[in-house]
Design a protein around this motif. Structure first.
Motif, short mmCIF file in Angstrom:
data_model
loop_
_atom_site.label_atom_id
_atom_site.label_comp_id
_atom_site.label_asym_id
_atom_site.label_seq_id
_atom_site.Cartn_x
_atom_site.Cartn_y
_atom_site.Cartn_z
N GLN A 142 0.83 -0.99 0.09
CA GLN A 142 -0.08 -0.13 0.00
C GLN A 142 0.77 1.41 -0.09
O GLN A 142 0.50 2.14 -0.73
N MET A 143 1.84 1.22 0.74
CA MET A 143 2.93 2.38 0.83
C MET A 143 3.56 2.55 -0.40
O MET A 143 3.51 3.78 -0.79
N LYS A 144 3.80 1.49 -1.12
CA LYS A 144 4.40 1.90 -2.37
C LYS A 144 3.40 2.36 -3.34
O LYS A 144 3.81 3.24 -4.23
N ARG A 198 3.99 6.10 -5.02
CA ARG A 198 3.92 6.05 -6.67
C ARG A 198 2.80 7.27 -6.89
O ARG A 198 3.22 8.04 -7.94
N LEU A 199 1.90 7.51 -6.22
CA LEU A 199 0.70 8.44 -6.51
C LEU A 199 1.36 9.70 -6.20
O LEU A 199 1.27 10.63 -6.95
N LYS A 200 2.22 9.69 -5.11
CA LYS A 200 2.94 11.16 -4.66
C LYS A 200 3.79 11.29 -6.02
O LYS A 200 3.99 12.74 -6.26
N LEU A 201 4.65 10.48 -6.18
CA LEU A 201 5.82 10.80 -7.12
C LEU A 201 4.96 11.29 -8.50
O LEU A 201 5.63 12.11 -9.09
N GLU A 202 3.88 10.60 -8.66
CA GLU A 202 3.13 10.97 -10.21
C GLU A 202 2.75 12.59 -9.92
O GLU A 202 2.82 13.04 -10.89
N ASN A 203 2.10 12.87 -8.76
CA ASN A 203 1.79 14.14 -8.72
C ASN A 203 3.00 15.33 -8.65
O ASN A 203 3.01 16.28 -9.25
N ARG A 226 17.57 13.82 -16.19
CA ARG A 226 17.75 13.54 -14.66
C ARG A 226 16.40 14.58 -13.95
O ARG A 226 16.41 15.66 -14.36
N TRP A 227 16.05 13.89 -12.88
CA TRP A 227 15.10 14.88 -12.26
C TRP A 227 15.46 15.29 -10.65
O TRP A 227 15.65 14.23 -9.93
N ASN A 228 15.81 16.22 -10.53
CA ASN A 228 16.00 16.65 -9.05
C ASN A 228 14.97 17.25 -8.27
O ASN A 228 14.47 18.22 -8.12
N HIS A 229 14.35 16.18 -7.42
CA HIS A 229 13.30 16.51 -6.71
C HIS A 229 13.69 17.14 -5.31
O HIS A 229 14.83 16.92 -4.91
N PRO A 287 8.79 5.07 -15.84
CA PRO A 287 7.98 4.26 -16.15
C PRO A 287 6.66 4.78 -15.58
O PRO A 287 5.55 4.88 -16.24
N ILE A 288 6.78 5.87 -14.61
CA ILE A 288 5.46 6.41 -14.04
C ILE A 288 5.23 7.50 -14.98
O ILE A 288 4.01 7.82 -15.34
#
Ligand code: C2E
Ligand code: MG
Ligand code: MG
Ligand code: MG
Length: 282
Positions: free
Chosen positions: A18-20, A24-29, A63-66, A79-80
């Motif tokens: 569930q955490m995953k 994933r949803l958070k990362l997509e946002n 590259r993504w600097n979050h 992939p997301i």
């Protein structure tokens, strides 16, 4: 293990799963906002011609600097981006940024090299892809012969669509490579007629080419097939001189890998790998 043990295992893994999904949803946002917030940048990795030792190309890698997580690996966010469709605007940003950079270097008087750009399947299947790319190149003023589009075998499964897209891209004048070659399912039956220019041998075959004679056979076979089909061939993931020597013996045209350089930022690439055009004395 009996059924009871398995249940325990399932219960233990459920919250993690569930955490995953949440993660994933958070990362997509976050990904949704990353473009406008300027969190992406490109790094470049040289592609070296084996007989001359010259850098003849570079691959642009995203590259993504979050803001909170720091650097997120493309393996985690591409992939997301693909599943959410965000890869289309992101991919267009990559294309534009890489081509602008290449044009800028040409304007500064460096010897022109080709920039390789990874296309995702969503981008590749866009109905007017060649038109869009053509418009971007026109706007930037970059000659299409300095652009290489990397697709993968998995993107070429629908023969009719693939050939139509590839033919339009070839009419535009860009170079086309098959990335990660050998890991997909493309049949030789239609590879032989595909309007492509290059095979990039997947890193997995190159990395233990010296330890695993089956991999050596595969690398040697792909290289020789590329020669017979009049395609260029580039080895990915070259990390040491022994691998390089093997590739030279096979008459592989080009190589890319940590032996030459990791993917690096534009300023460092310019310093380390670009050469001025030779000018005659006046
Ligand atoms: P790829 O296109 O096959 O890119 C090569 C990957 O291998 C890069 O990983 C590069 O850093 C890594 N690599 C290069 N030489 C070596 C080596 O000698 N040893 C090892 N161990 N690795 C090496 P990276 O940058 O993490 O990218 C991973 C994948 O993400 C790429 O594989 C590509 O499929 C995808 N990707 C990256 N940027 C983009 C992009 O702008 N658009 C799309 N659609 N996909 C991208
Ligand atoms: Mg690639
Ligand atoms: Mg690859
Ligand atoms: Mg890959």
């Amino acid at each position: 293990h009996n059924a009871k043990d398995q249940n325990v295992e399932i219960r233990r893994y459920t919250p993690a799963m569930q955490m995953k999904a949440k993660e994933r949803l958070k990362l997509e946002n976050d990904l949704r906002r990353a473009l406008e917030r300027g969190e992406f940048y490109l790094v470049y990795q040289p592609q070296v011609q084996l007989d001359s030792g010259e850098t003849v190309g570079m691959e642009a890698l995203l590259r993504w600097n979050h803001p909170k997580r720091g650097l997120v690996s493309p393996a985690d966010f591409i992939p997301i981006a693909e599943e959410s469709g965000l890869i289309v605007p992101i991919g267009e940003w990559v294309l534009r940024t890489a081509c602008l950079q290449n044009k800028e270097w040409q304007m500064k008087g460096y010897r022109p090299i080709c920039v390789s750009i990874n296309l995702s399947i969503r981008q590749f299947l866009q109905p007017n892809l060649a038109g869009k790319i053509g418009a971007i190149l026109d706007e930037i003023g970059l000659d299409p012969c300095y652009v290489d589009l990397e697709i993968t075998e998995s993107m070429t499964l629908d023969k009719e669509t693939t050939f139509e897209q590839l033919n339009r891209l070839k009419e535009l004048g860009v170079f086309i490579s098959i990335d990660d070659f050998g890991t997909g399912y493309s049949s030789l039956h239609y590879l032989k007629d595909m309007p492509i220019d290059r095979l990039k041998i997947d890193r997995s075959f190159v990395s233990d080419v010296l330890e695993d004679s089956n991999n050596a056979a595969i690398v040697s076979t792909i290289t020789s097939m590329a020669h017979h089909l009049k395609l260029k061939v580039t080895a990915e993931g070259v990390e040491n001189v022994e691998q390089l020597e093997f590739l030279r013996q096979q008459h592989c045209h080009e190589a890319q890998g940590f032996l030459f350089s990791k993917p690096i930022q534009a300023a460092e690439f310019e310093l380390s790998f670009l050469k001025p055009l030779l000018r005659l004395h006046s």
